[in-house]
Design a protein around this motif. Sequence first.
Motif, PDB file in Angstrom:
ATOM      1  N   GLY C 111       0.782  -1.229   0.000  1.00 37.51           N
ATOM      2  CA  GLY C 111       0.000   0.000   0.000  1.00 37.51           C
ATOM      3  C   GLY C 111       0.816   1.281   0.000  1.00 37.51           C
ATOM      4  O   GLY C 111       0.256   2.369   0.132  1.00 37.51           O
ATOM      5  N   LYS C 112       2.126   1.187  -0.174  1.00 39.47           N
ATOM      6  CA  LYS C 112       2.980   2.372  -0.129  1.00 39.47           C
ATOM      7  C   LYS C 112       3.638   2.646  -1.485  1.00 39.47           C
ATOM      8  O   LYS C 112       4.022   1.726  -2.184  1.00 39.47           O
ATOM      9  CB  LYS C 112       4.076   2.172   0.932  1.00 39.47           C
ATOM     10  N   LEU C 113       3.800   3.900  -1.820  1.00 40.28           N
ATOM     11  CA  LEU C 113       4.408   4.261  -3.102  1.00 40.28           C
ATOM     12  C   LEU C 113       5.841   4.745  -2.922  1.00 40.28           C
ATOM     13  O   LEU C 113       6.163   5.446  -1.958  1.00 40.28           O
ATOM     14  CB  LEU C 113       3.603   5.369  -3.781  1.00 40.28           C
ATOM     15  N   THR C 114       6.687   4.392  -3.911  1.00 43.61           N
ATOM     16  CA  THR C 114       8.072   4.875  -3.947  1.00 43.61           C
ATOM     17  C   THR C 114       8.325   5.515  -5.312  1.00 43.61           C
ATOM     18  O   THR C 114       7.580   5.266  -6.256  1.00 43.61           O
ATOM     19  CB  THR C 114       9.071   3.714  -3.778  1.00 43.61           C
ATOM     20  N   PRO C 115       9.380   6.332  -5.428  1.00 42.58           N
ATOM     21  CA  PRO C 115       9.711   6.890  -6.746  1.00 42.58           C
ATOM     22  C   PRO C 115       9.827   5.812  -7.815  1.00 42.58           C
ATOM     23  O   PRO C 115       9.354   5.999  -8.932  1.00 42.58           O
ATOM     24  CB  PRO C 115      11.051   7.595  -6.487  1.00 42.58           C
ATOM     25  N   TYR C 149       4.702   5.137   6.519  1.00 41.08           N
ATOM     26  CA  TYR C 149       5.887   5.664   5.842  1.00 41.08           C
ATOM     27  C   TYR C 149       6.941   6.057   6.878  1.00 41.08           C
ATOM     28  O   TYR C 149       6.603   6.667   7.903  1.00 41.08           O
ATOM     29  CB  TYR C 149       5.533   6.899   5.017  1.00 41.08           C
ATOM     30  N   THR C 150       8.214   5.749   6.586  1.00 40.73           N
ATOM     31  CA  THR C 150       9.297   6.255   7.422  1.00 40.73           C
ATOM     32  C   THR C 150       9.685   7.648   6.933  1.00 40.73           C
ATOM     33  O   THR C 150       9.333   8.059   5.818  1.00 40.73           O
ATOM     34  CB  THR C 150      10.536   5.357   7.342  1.00 40.73           C
ATOM     35  N   LEU C 151      10.427   8.358   7.752  1.00 36.45           N
ATOM     36  CA  LEU C 151      10.896   9.688   7.362  1.00 36.45           C
ATOM     37  C   LEU C 151      11.715   9.606   6.078  1.00 36.45           C
ATOM     38  O   LEU C 151      11.547  10.407   5.161  1.00 36.45           O
ATOM     39  CB  LEU C 151      11.744  10.285   8.499  1.00 36.45           C
ATOM     40  N   LYS C 152      12.573   8.613   5.999  1.00 32.84           N
ATOM     41  CA  LYS C 152      13.406   8.454   4.811  1.00 32.84           C
ATOM     42  C   LYS C 152      12.547   8.212   3.561  1.00 32.84           C
ATOM     43  O   LYS C 152      12.769   8.813   2.509  1.00 32.84           O
ATOM     44  CB  LYS C 152      14.364   7.279   5.024  1.00 32.84           C
ATOM     45  N   GLU C 153      11.578   7.354   3.691  1.00 30.90           N
ATOM     46  CA  GLU C 153      10.708   7.064   2.550  1.00 30.90           C
ATOM     47  C   GLU C 153       9.933   8.310   2.115  1.00 30.90           C
ATOM     48  O   GLU C 153       9.816   8.598   0.925  1.00 30.90           O
ATOM     49  CB  GLU C 153       9.715   5.952   2.926  1.00 30.90           C
ATOM     50  N   LEU C 154       9.415   9.031   3.073  1.00 28.68           N
ATOM     51  CA  LEU C 154       8.621  10.213   2.729  1.00 28.68           C
ATOM     52  C   LEU C 154       9.510  11.297   2.123  1.00 28.68           C
ATOM     53  O   LEU C 154       9.112  11.985   1.180  1.00 28.68           O
ATOM     54  CB  LEU C 154       7.889  10.747   3.968  1.00 28.68           C
ATOM     55  N   LYS C 155      10.717  11.413   2.652  1.00 27.21           N
ATOM     56  CA  LYS C 155      11.663  12.403   2.137  1.00 27.21           C
ATOM     57  C   LYS C 155      11.991  12.098   0.674  1.00 27.21           C
ATOM     58  O   LYS C 155      11.983  12.998  -0.179  1.00 27.21           O
ATOM     59  CB  LYS C 155      12.927  12.384   2.999  1.00 27.21           C
TER      60      LYS C 155
END
Lengths: 343, 343, 343, 343
Positions: C111-115, C149-155
Amino acid sequence: MKFSFKNDYSEGCHPAILQSLLQHNLDQQTGYGEDEYSLQAKELIRKKINSQNSEIYFVSGGTQANLIVISSVLKPYQCAISASTGHILNNETGAIEATGHKILSIEKEDGKLTPADIIPVLESHGNIPHQVMPKMVYISNSTELGTIYTLKELKELSDFCKEKHLYLFMDGARMGHALTSEINDLTLENVAALTDIFYLGGTKNGALIGEAIVINNQDLQQDFAFNIKQKGALLAKGRLLGIQFLELMKNDLYFDLASYANQQAMKIKHAMEERGVRFLSETYTNQIFPILSNDLIQKLSEKFEFYVWKKIDENFSAIRLITSWSTGDEPVNDFIEIIKREL
Amino acid sequence: MKFSFKNDYSEGCHPAILQSLLQHNLDQQTGYGEDEYSLQAKELIRKKINSQNSEIYFVSGGTQANLIVISSVLKPYQCAISASTGHILNNETGAIEATGHKILSIEKEDGKLTPADIIPVLESHGNIPHQVMPKMVYISNSTELGTIYTLKELKELSDFCKEKHLYLFMDGARMGHALTSEINDLTLENVAALTDIFYLGGTKNGALIGEAIVINNQDLQQDFAFNIKQKGALLAKGRLLGIQFLELMKNDLYFDLASYANQQAMKIKHAMEERGVRFLSETYTNQIFPILSNDLIQKLSEKFEFYVWKKIDENFSAIRLITSWSTGDEPVNDFIEIIKREL
Amino acid sequence: MKFSFKNDYSEGCHPAILQSLLQHNLDQQTGYGEDEYSLQAKELIRKKINSQNSEIYFVSGGTQANLIVISSVLKPYQCAISASTGHILNNETGAIEATGHKILSIEKEDGKLTPADIIPVLESHGNIPHQVMPKMVYISNSTELGTIYTLKELKELSDFCKEKHLYLFMDGARMGHALTSEINDLTLENVAALTDIFYLGGTKNGALIGEAIVINNQDLQQDFAFNIKQKGALLAKGRLLGIQFLELMKNDLYFDLASYANQQAMKIKHAMEERGVRFLSETYTNQIFPILSNDLIQKLSEKFEFYVWKKIDENFSAIRLITSWSTGDEPVNDFIEIIKREL
Amino acid sequence: MKFSFKNDYSEGCHPAILQSLLQHNLDQQTGYGEDEYSLQAKELIRKKINSQNSEIYFVSGGTQANLIVISSVLKPYQCAISASTGHILNNETGAIEATGHKILSIEKEDGKLTPADIIPVLESHGNIPHQVMPKMVYISNSTELGTIYTLKELKELSDFCKEKHLYLFMDGARMGHALTSEINDLTLENVAALTDIFYLGGTKNGALIGEAIVINNQDLQQDFAFNIKQKGALLAKGRLLGIQFLELMKNDLYFDLASYANQQAMKIKHAMEERGVRFLSETYTNQIFPILSNDLIQKLSEKFEFYVWKKIDENFSAIRLITSWSTGDEPVNDFIEIIKREL
């Protein structure tokens, strides 16, 4: 067969267009408006309006042009302002509202808007955020009643719109007829300089289909093609539109056709004026609205088709007569003859 | 100039259409689709589909036909189902969603839908009223990949849709090519009997513009003209559409043109097959998707235009070749010659 | 009565809210969100996110927040991108499409998106102007599957969106649960700094109704209130929303309630893990998806309500359990007892 | 603090509602309107309207109710007809047009529509398919000007609508005030029998939020819940709406509150009449529009808040005073005292 004065789209198109379609028929061209005829036609228009930074798109018809322009320019909560006679208000089956936008109507006898007409509308729409935000002024030239804007009127309206942060959009379905009217003092270059966006109508002036949307305000140009595609208006064979506007713009055929149509209408008008006929509105384009006795209307309708526009009293009604680039002298003379005989 | 196999709308139209436009150019006709050519063309289509109760409307293009049909048929909370390759999903700039309707996508390699594909979609949309209600199945014939439906397949899908109270809508932008494919066993009469609504594409089969929407399900006929006008698709000079379909339907020109286009594609296909070329999908219409080495693609692209459709691996890609009613023997033979020489 | 673990909105609201409603009930206040409670609540939120230039609006629910935000931010031809599990894709009856916008779906197990997920979508949407223009990335935190989401992922996602000129919108219907998860390293201040727009959900965390839309990107702030009114979301008695967020934000009640809900879910999770239960996804918020035998599910369902989420095989299924700010120890312990007894 | 006569939604809600919210706060209930309070409230309403087949849905506010009802009932090319004073025309930021539907406006001084008003609108919309199709008549009771419909008037309008195949929709944001006016002869049962759909307003009559949409015409009932969800109006905690209407409908609290509000307004009205004050419109509900000197308006505004509604001449203006279920005797008496002293 009766001859029809019902409208200016009863015939096909100017023969030069068909000849050009024939001549280029088997040339392969890129689709979707990237054909060479479209590119050339756009270049010709840019020259005529003397505005190299204007962007131009061809679409099939007037309702399509209106709905694409308005829905592209306005944000969801913004609305257009139109004279009560506006085509978008009365004869487009709610096409603008179907894109989500309200139109505010201003009652006007002559179909033309002035700053004085618009000020009260702005003043009565200040209850933020409970009311739509007026953001565009929609005008037609010539109007649905055949009247036209003078340079002074358009300049004042344009200045007013800039001051009030309103976009000015001119529906030019009959732009040719307006600009070649005997009382006109506007040029196409003026129109481009004084409006944010307008279109040049082909359908009612010698084309089979086609209106040329001209976007002068660069803020409104970005991504415009997406809107055309999304509304189903991007023709695969854009060449059909390009060839037509190329022919119409070459050698000013566009203006010659409109001027001719106006003259045919004026012949009828003058013949009527000589016999004391009054008119619903004072027009100098290809639409006239004479007020005739019902008896005379009955007689005319035996040989001609036209719309009975408005009942005046028990015995008189206004009719609408429209001439086109292809209205010959014969029907005009026949019509005049009856007028002279009966009045 | 390179010859283009990019699409089937690079040229103008069949000469018979231009001749008819010339011949009838100055006849006055009623506007907005009430001209006599349109009426005759509709009558011809009704005969060919053997369905006197079907209603027919002509519009300019495929995206326009799709958005008008879908937005007219569905209620606000209902949605369409399409194969993932569907034109409405990928190449219409969100035109359907712009009318308020979601499209549910089903992944399909061959671009065709079966009841087995649709059942899981229905099953996963039962959380009333939190999900859109599937109400229409959208299919294309031939599909965007050049494949076609057999009578058996269409019959099964039609029966399924009736059972599940789903409307079946066939996008026939390339209907002619489907029905004249060498492996086809469907007739236009079958199509009319098995779908609620479909359209016959003219733009990709010899017309300048034009698709004929045919509404077979009488529940969907009421007031349809309002939708056409509201979406800006009602041409003032509907004669342009009428004349084209009249010419295409007379003497089955429509099918002859499509059959010819298919044959030209098949010539190239057979030549390639003889040299062992594989294809991305097995097609028998005017679209073929051969898989070629990048070197050969480079060589071909020096003389021809076409789309590189899909990368297969480091050395091979699939290209898309489309032929049309006007694709001459010369480019086909030239193309084949290179294939024979290089493979 | 069975105890329900079906969702986090089965009960009323935190008692402090009702007390405040009682206390201020007869105070006259300006309507439409201009009441003093709303103004104070907005000020509190601005402090917590450390972003004085953010604009804040309160609306009733999540679907309403989503449709207002997306339709306000996007131009007609632009679309949103969402993970396939996104609430806007599956459980809002096409609310986004009903405002005219397509949503592009990306299949994601967690359920999470990445670049890396988004790049292919951008690459396959470059056929201008035939395709919708991706312009917004929609994410949920916690997601519909309970992941965060982790901070790194969101960043990384935020940087990517800025680079690609995409707006980043976070659906925070369960933001409290995400930010108080035991594995979380994000702060509300981070969220405000890394998204263009997000909302804080109240409905699923102790309010009767209410989501706080926070607009960080100043380009998106202009005239936002018009959109809220136009979509029917501007409450006359905005005080109802203001008072609730004022209570929730005071003394961090919002986070305390979410943290408590998470802990109750984790108790059940740990008890199951001790008995070797596997989970559909690894979650540390108030949603857990244990995979249990159908027999055990049957037994549990005699005393508890919950959703059977997904069939795993003939004998096992995943269920969904959700705890809330008001889930007492008794039902949690009873549930755990059955697990311990049966496994 | 000045006392406000600006509207009837300045305070919270009737204490009985808060008590019920407190009492049931921790009961678990099914979400999305399936809670037991909503079911009981619907049953109570069905009894009061004596129409077991009516379907009832609760939503948050008036604009939301209007846009959901109108967009659900009308097909894309159909429009509503409203008096020029209609709330949907003036104060909803184009919410109806945003769903795609035009509203035709009829100028009416008293805010009420009659068959004679509507006939010319129908007659001027017969140019099929170039104009929108009028299909719904929207009326408000009490109107935006505080006037009400008599049984005879509503019966005539209802008969006319049936004859012309128009749906009749009554906006009842202030239905309580209309039905408890001293000159009223309508019952809620009449309203249900004579309209296709209406709503009972809670927000302006003692609730925190909430309007009860009542669908009497069974043709309009199907799938209505989908529209509510799609427009973002389906509250997860529907109990908030259910409890409020349950309290309002029990023992006729709804009517008692409205009757009280009317009486407070009438006290002021009678005091003014005694001093010869004229009114902009003759009202017997909780809205009055007295015409006062600007000097007196100035004096009153030092102690009270209210809207200056309309300039009458250089020295006089009409103001709008609204009373509510919670307007105490003290501000009413204070206001009257000033009137008596100054006039």
